[in-house]
Motif scaffolding. Structure first.
Motif, short mmCIF file in Angstrom:
data_model
loop_
_atom_site.label_atom_id
_atom_site.label_comp_id
_atom_site.label_asym_id
_atom_site.label_seq_id
_atom_site.Cartn_x
_atom_site.Cartn_y
_atom_site.Cartn_z
N PHE A 44 5.64 5.08 -7.53
CA PHE A 44 4.18 5.10 -7.62
C PHE A 44 3.66 4.79 -6.22
O PHE A 44 3.76 3.65 -5.74
N SER A 45 3.14 5.78 -5.53
CA SER A 45 2.72 5.62 -4.13
C SER A 45 1.37 4.90 -4.07
O SER A 45 0.35 5.42 -4.51
N ALA A 46 1.38 3.70 -3.52
CA ALA A 46 0.20 2.83 -3.58
C ALA A 46 -0.59 2.85 -2.27
O ALA A 46 -0.04 3.10 -1.19
N ALA A 47 -1.87 2.58 -2.41
CA ALA A 47 -2.71 2.31 -1.25
C ALA A 47 -2.37 0.92 -0.73
O ALA A 47 -1.66 0.14 -1.38
N THR A 48 -2.87 0.57 0.43
CA THR A 48 -2.56 -0.72 1.01
C THR A 48 -3.83 -1.37 1.56
O THR A 48 -4.95 -0.88 1.34
N TRP A 49 -3.64 -2.47 2.26
CA TRP A 49 -4.75 -3.21 2.88
C TRP A 49 -5.71 -2.27 3.61
O TRP A 49 -5.27 -1.31 4.23
N SER A 50 -6.96 -2.52 3.50
CA SER A 50 -8.08 -1.76 4.09
C SER A 50 -8.48 -0.56 3.26
O SER A 50 -9.55 0.01 3.46
N GLU A 51 -7.61 -0.14 2.32
CA GLU A 51 -7.89 1.05 1.51
C GLU A 51 -8.39 0.70 0.11
O GLU A 51 -8.56 1.60 -0.71
N LYS A 52 -8.60 -0.57 -0.15
CA LYS A 52 -9.03 -0.99 -1.49
C LYS A 52 -9.84 -2.27 -1.41
O LYS A 52 -9.83 -2.96 -0.38
N GLU A 53 -10.51 -2.60 -2.50
CA GLU A 53 -11.46 -3.71 -2.54
C GLU A 53 -11.00 -4.78 -3.52
O GLU A 53 -10.43 -4.49 -4.57
N GLY A 54 -11.28 -6.04 -3.17
CA GLY A 54 -10.98 -7.14 -4.07
C GLY A 54 -10.90 -8.46 -3.32
O GLY A 54 -11.48 -8.61 -2.24
N THR A 55 -10.17 -9.42 -3.90
CA THR A 55 -10.12 -10.76 -3.31
C THR A 55 -8.67 -11.23 -3.13
O THR A 55 -7.78 -10.87 -3.91
N TYR A 56 -8.46 -12.03 -2.08
CA TYR A 56 -7.23 -12.78 -1.87
C TYR A 56 -7.58 -14.27 -1.92
O TYR A 56 -8.65 -14.67 -1.46
N THR A 57 -6.68 -15.09 -2.42
CA THR A 57 -6.89 -16.54 -2.38
C THR A 57 -5.80 -17.17 -1.52
O THR A 57 -4.61 -16.94 -1.75
N ASN A 58 -6.20 -17.95 -0.52
CA ASN A 58 -5.25 -18.44 0.47
C ASN A 58 -4.65 -19.80 0.09
O ASN A 58 -4.86 -20.30 -1.02
N SER A 59 -3.93 -20.41 1.02
CA SER A 59 -3.22 -21.66 0.76
C SER A 59 -4.14 -22.82 0.38
O SER A 59 -3.70 -23.76 -0.29
N GLU A 60 -5.37 -22.81 0.83
CA GLU A 60 -6.29 -23.92 0.54
C GLU A 60 -7.21 -23.58 -0.63
O GLU A 60 -8.29 -24.14 -0.77
N ARG A 61 -6.77 -22.62 -1.48
CA ARG A 61 -7.54 -22.21 -2.66
C ARG A 61 -8.84 -21.50 -2.28
O ARG A 61 -9.77 -21.43 -3.08
N ARG A 62 -8.91 -20.95 -1.09
CA ARG A 62 -10.12 -20.26 -0.63
C ARG A 62 -10.04 -18.79 -1.04
O ARG A 62 -9.18 -18.05 -0.57
N CYS A 63 -10.94 -18.37 -1.89
CA CYS A 63 -11.02 -16.97 -2.31
C CYS A 63 -11.80 -16.20 -1.27
O CYS A 63 -12.97 -16.49 -1.00
N ASN A 64 -11.16 -15.22 -0.65
CA ASN A 64 -11.76 -14.39 0.40
C ASN A 64 -11.96 -12.96 -0.11
O ASN A 64 -11.17 -12.45 -0.90
N TYR A 65 -12.99 -12.33 0.38
CA TYR A 65 -13.31 -10.96 -0.01
C TYR A 65 -12.68 -9.99 0.98
O TYR A 65 -12.82 -10.14 2.20
N PRO A 119 -7.91 5.70 0.50
CA PRO A 119 -6.44 5.67 0.43
C PRO A 119 -5.82 6.89 1.10
O PRO A 119 -6.35 8.00 1.06
N LEU A 120 -4.69 6.69 1.73
CA LEU A 120 -3.98 7.73 2.46
C LEU A 120 -3.52 8.84 1.51
O LEU A 120 -2.90 8.57 0.48
N ALA A 121 -3.85 10.08 1.85
CA ALA A 121 -3.35 11.27 1.13
C ALA A 121 -3.50 11.10 -0.37
O ALA A 121 -4.58 10.78 -0.87
N ASP A 122 -2.39 11.24 -1.13
CA ASP A 122 -2.45 11.19 -2.59
C ASP A 122 -1.93 9.83 -3.10
O ASP A 122 -1.14 9.77 -4.05
N THR A 123 -2.36 8.77 -2.46
CA THR A 123 -2.01 7.43 -2.93
C THR A 123 -3.19 6.85 -3.70
O THR A 123 -4.32 7.31 -3.57
N LYS A 124 -2.91 5.82 -4.50
CA LYS A 124 -3.95 5.17 -5.30
C LYS A 124 -3.83 3.66 -5.13
O LYS A 124 -2.74 3.12 -4.89
N SER A 125 -4.95 2.98 -5.30
CA SER A 125 -4.91 1.51 -5.30
C SER A 125 -4.07 1.04 -6.47
O SER A 125 -3.94 1.74 -7.49
N ASP A 126 -3.49 -0.14 -6.36
CA ASP A 126 -2.69 -0.69 -7.45
C ASP A 126 -3.52 -0.86 -8.71
O ASP A 126 -3.02 -0.70 -9.83
#
Length: 776
Positions: A482-503, A510-517
């Motif tokens: 399943f060819s996936a999109a990667t960073w910069s090609e999709k939207e959402g949040t990451y939560t870091n080591s200090e519990r900080r939710c970042n956008y 997405p590159l060519a015929d790839t899709k976000s997870d």
């Protein structure tokens, strides 16, 4: 002749235009001078997708492609700075190592396919296997690299759609011991402190944490300390290896490998013996003190601890005094602690030390787990691996009923227990119980210990599906990709080591015929009757998953209910819990106003025991192998090996070896040697002599498939967290001149280091960090 000289043209002479546009600069309204050849036409504010530090950044976009990465000056985590991987992150997106379409294996070869074909083929095979062997015959191993919305979406599909609870993540290989340590001490997972604590602590103890290589941006927060407190903090580095981080240390503690738990118990003994404990805090905020005190005082006397750790008794007393007497002391750790067969209990022993001295829940006083991957926290919180979403317990009927009601699914669909962990999944494949494996953004053919065992297991699968953006070693062995999109090609949040939710804002398509997870799971779910409608009603975008997650997490420790994408971006990330009580988030857990999620609201002091290595050195394998990371590369190099500025700095693995051992092998810098263990042998690794490594030990980075160090590491796991013991195994070295390897004299103990080194600020070098002795 003079005329010829006057008319001499250097450009013509060199055959190039040295003022070529490639090197020209232009003015950018946002960041000043940038390269003219790749000057962005727009900047998109986002978050780094590498490690768990969670740096804010801007992605420069030109012609629909990322061409620049710049640190976000307004982001509280990194204040405009980035490490080498972050600065070159845009180059990863257009890497030649990317998949551009879904793939399917035909006639032994992976060939491009359509999404309909790969989804139909996979779904038909999953259904067939589950009808014959039960739902648990399909297993899924996820990652720490997806967005939180994607973790929640895929976890829901696996557990409630495929109805298999054999679901785990590669975060088990790096963070599971921290999770379980926090759970058994405080009643829940969740890092206690924040990066700001580095800037306020009087003493900072870094245990098995080489932040200079692995989390370099955190050094900025330590550097701010003097400006804030008016004096430099005392930095203690506890590590068998004199890493780059040890160069920062005021006190370097060169413990014997995997003896951290004994060290923590020994320090607790001295503190209790000397009366340096915080009685008020212990009485009001902890339970189990009586049993803990008895266990520590009876079993961890200073001389016994000195024998285990290799640290002199007088130095143990000094270390205990410095930590216990500090008004604010923090401890922080990462893989050097977690990646151990006693990692869970070692984490809790670090927490014990903080608890008896009252160093929890205050500014600059914490026991802080530093996360590995960019969103290891997201997968821990959204759950379905070691817990139900929102840190709910599989075994709790109340938790199961609450979750089923919140998301309107039948109660009987909610699993009553966790399934197999990552290593148990591999064992179940080898035994024939699991027939199909779906891997998401993970590469076990480089990262998993004891590669011979892993490969035997994978060869028994009826179906291997890999969902990834990159051509990993594992994906190249897959039946379906399943060819996936990667960073910069999709939207959402990451939560870091200090519990900080970042956008993380989407910057490009997405590159060519790839899709976000997110879209892969949403569309794949439609190939299972009724699943999409039942689990994802009217879901079309990641925001839909985020809104459900806010509802599911409401009232839990990891409460996101007060967050929105807009508020997260405005504040530069928000630390959970975030709700009506904490509308802008909360920096620290378990202060005076926040009880622990235990039966009595108190943290548990636990009586824990150190255990010796299960594979000690011997005459055939007399050296101890330590593995780890380097700042230039990322995990198994799927993202970094095609980025020249990173790969040129660290193109291959190396072995750090003490000059004394190098002399025995008759090798020096630049020579090549082999490494063997009882499990196998690795050939042709370049030698790097270093006083930073103790005699009798070696260090090798784990990133490289060409010198695959996990060929020889052992598949031994913590029984509570299931995290592998990557850091210590017995090995031998072989050179051309000494093919049979290093031999020690009978009774000789190699690698003991005599003292804690207290840095002389006016005269200190890495080459004089310790004295080495041998005992006969």
């Amino acid at each position: 002749m003079l005329n010829k000289i006057k008319n001499f043209n250097l450009k013509d002479f060199l055959g190039v235009d040295i003022k070529n546009e490639k090197y020209a600069l232009t003015d950018d309204k946002k960041f000043g001078k940038v390269a003219l050849a790749k000057a962005p036409t727009s900047w998109v504010r986002s978050t780094c997708g590498y490690c768990g530090v969670g740096c804010g950044l801007y992605i420069g976009v030109k012609d629909g492609k990322p061409v620049y990465t710049k640190g976000d000056p307004a982001h509280p985590v990194n204040l405009g700075t980035l490490c080498p991987k972050g600065l070159s992150e845009h180059e990863m997106v257009q890497s030649e190592n990317r998949y551009t379409s879904p793939m399917i294996r035909k006639n032994g070869q992976l060939v491009p396919s359509s999404w309909d074909e790969v989804f139909k083929t996979t779904s038909d095979k999953f259904k067939d296997i589950q009808s014959k062997h039960g739902n648990g015959a399909v297993a899924v191993v996820s990652t720490g690299q997806l967005l939180t919305e994607e973790f929640y979406t895929i976890g829901k599909f696996v557990q409630l759609g495929l109805k298999t609870n054999n679901y785990c993540g590669n975060t088990t290989l790096c963070m599971a011991s921290a999770v379980m340590g926090y759970k058994q001490t405080f009643g829940s997972d969740g890092p206690l402190g924040c990066y700001e604590d580095f800037s306020h602590a009087d003493v900072i103890m870094l245990i098995g944490a080489n932040i200079a290589d692995n989390h370099p941006i955190l050094k900025l927060h330590i550097a701010k300390n003097k400006k804030i407190t008016g004096k430099k903090p005392t930095i203690i580095v506890v590590d068998p290896r004199f890493s780059k981080t040890a160069n920062m240390a005021d006190m370097y503690v060169p413990i014997n490998p995997r003896s951290d738990l004994a060290l923590m118990n020994g320090l607790c003994h001295i503190i209790l013996e000397q009366g340096w404990e915080n009685e008020k805090f212990i009485n009001e905020r902890t339970s189990g003190f009586k049993e803990f005190r008895k266990h520590i005082l009876e079993n961890y006397k200073p001389q016994d601890v000195a024998n285990i750790t290799g640290i002199d008794v007088k130095d143990l007393y000094e270390l205990a005094r410095v930590y216990a007497k500090a008004p604010k002391a923090m401890s922080a750790w990462t893989m050097g602690v977690n990646q151990s067969s006693i990692g869970t209990d070692t984490v809790s022993s670090i927490c014990n030390l903080a608890l008896i001295t009252g160093n929890i829940g205050r500014e600059g006083a914490t026991a802080f787990s530093i996360t590995g991957q960019c969103n290891a926290m997201g997968t821990r919180e959204t759950g379905f691996t070691s817990s139900l979403p929102g840190y709910r317990n599989f075994a709790s009927s109340y938790d199961r009923e609450e979750y089923a009601t919140l998301v309107n699914v039948p109660l009987e669909d909610v699993p009553t227990k966790r399934g197999y962990s990552y290593p148990q999944i591999i064992d179940a494949i080898e035994s024939g119980e699991i027939k199909a494996l779906w891997l998401v953004a993970t590469n076990p053919l480089v990262s998993y210990p004891d590669q011979k065992k892993l490969r035997r297991a994978l060869n028994k699968l009826e179906l291997l599906v890999v969902q990834d953006a990159f051509k990993s070693e594992t994906s190249l062995k897959a039946d379906i990709v399943f060819s996936a999109a990667t960073w910069s090609e999709k939207e959402g949040t990451y939560t870091n080591s200090e519990r900080r939710c970042n956008y993380a804002r989407k910057a490009v398509e997405p590159l060519a015929d790839t899709k976000s997870d997110f879209n892969i799971v949403l569309e794949f779910s439609k190939y299972f009757e009724g699943v999409n409608e039942r689990l994802y009603p009217n879901w079309k975008q990641p925001r839909d998953a985020f809104n459900e997650w806010k509802k599911v997490s409401s009232g839990r420790l990891c409460d996101y209910s007060g967050m929105s994408y807009e508020l997260i971006e405005e504040l530069g990330g928000i630390q959970w819990p975030c709700n009506e009580k904490y509308p802008k988030g909360k920096a620290r857990l378990y202060d005076e106003n926040m009880p622990c999620p235990t039966e009595d609201g108190k943290a548990k002091l636990l009586a824990l025991d150190w255990l010796p290595l299960s594979e000690p050195c011997n005459s055939n394998f007399p050296l101890t192998l330590n593995t780890g990371r380097t700042v230039e590369q990322w995990h198994t190099r799927t993202k970094t090996k095609t980025i020249s500025i990173l790969n040129d700095l660290a193109p291959e693995a190396w072995i750090e070896i003490n000059p004394v051992d190098a002399k025995k092998l008759e090798v020096s810098n630049g020579d090549r040697i082999d490494i063997s263990s009882i499990r196998g042998r690795i050939n042709d690794i370049i030698v790097k002599e270093s006083q930073n490594i103790r005699q009798g030990s070696i260090f090798v980075p784990f990133h490289y498939n060409e010198q695959l160090i996990n060929t020889i590491t052992k598949a031994e796991f913590d029984p509570k967290s299931f995290e592998p013991n990557y850091k210590q195994c017995a090995v031998q070295l072989h050179s051309i001149k000494v093919p049979n390897g290093i031999v020690f004299q009978e009774g000789e103990i190699a690698g003991e280091l005599e003292h804690i080194v207290v840095k002389d600020k006016n005269n200190f070098t890495a080459n004089t960090f310790a004295k080495i002795k041998t005992t006969k």
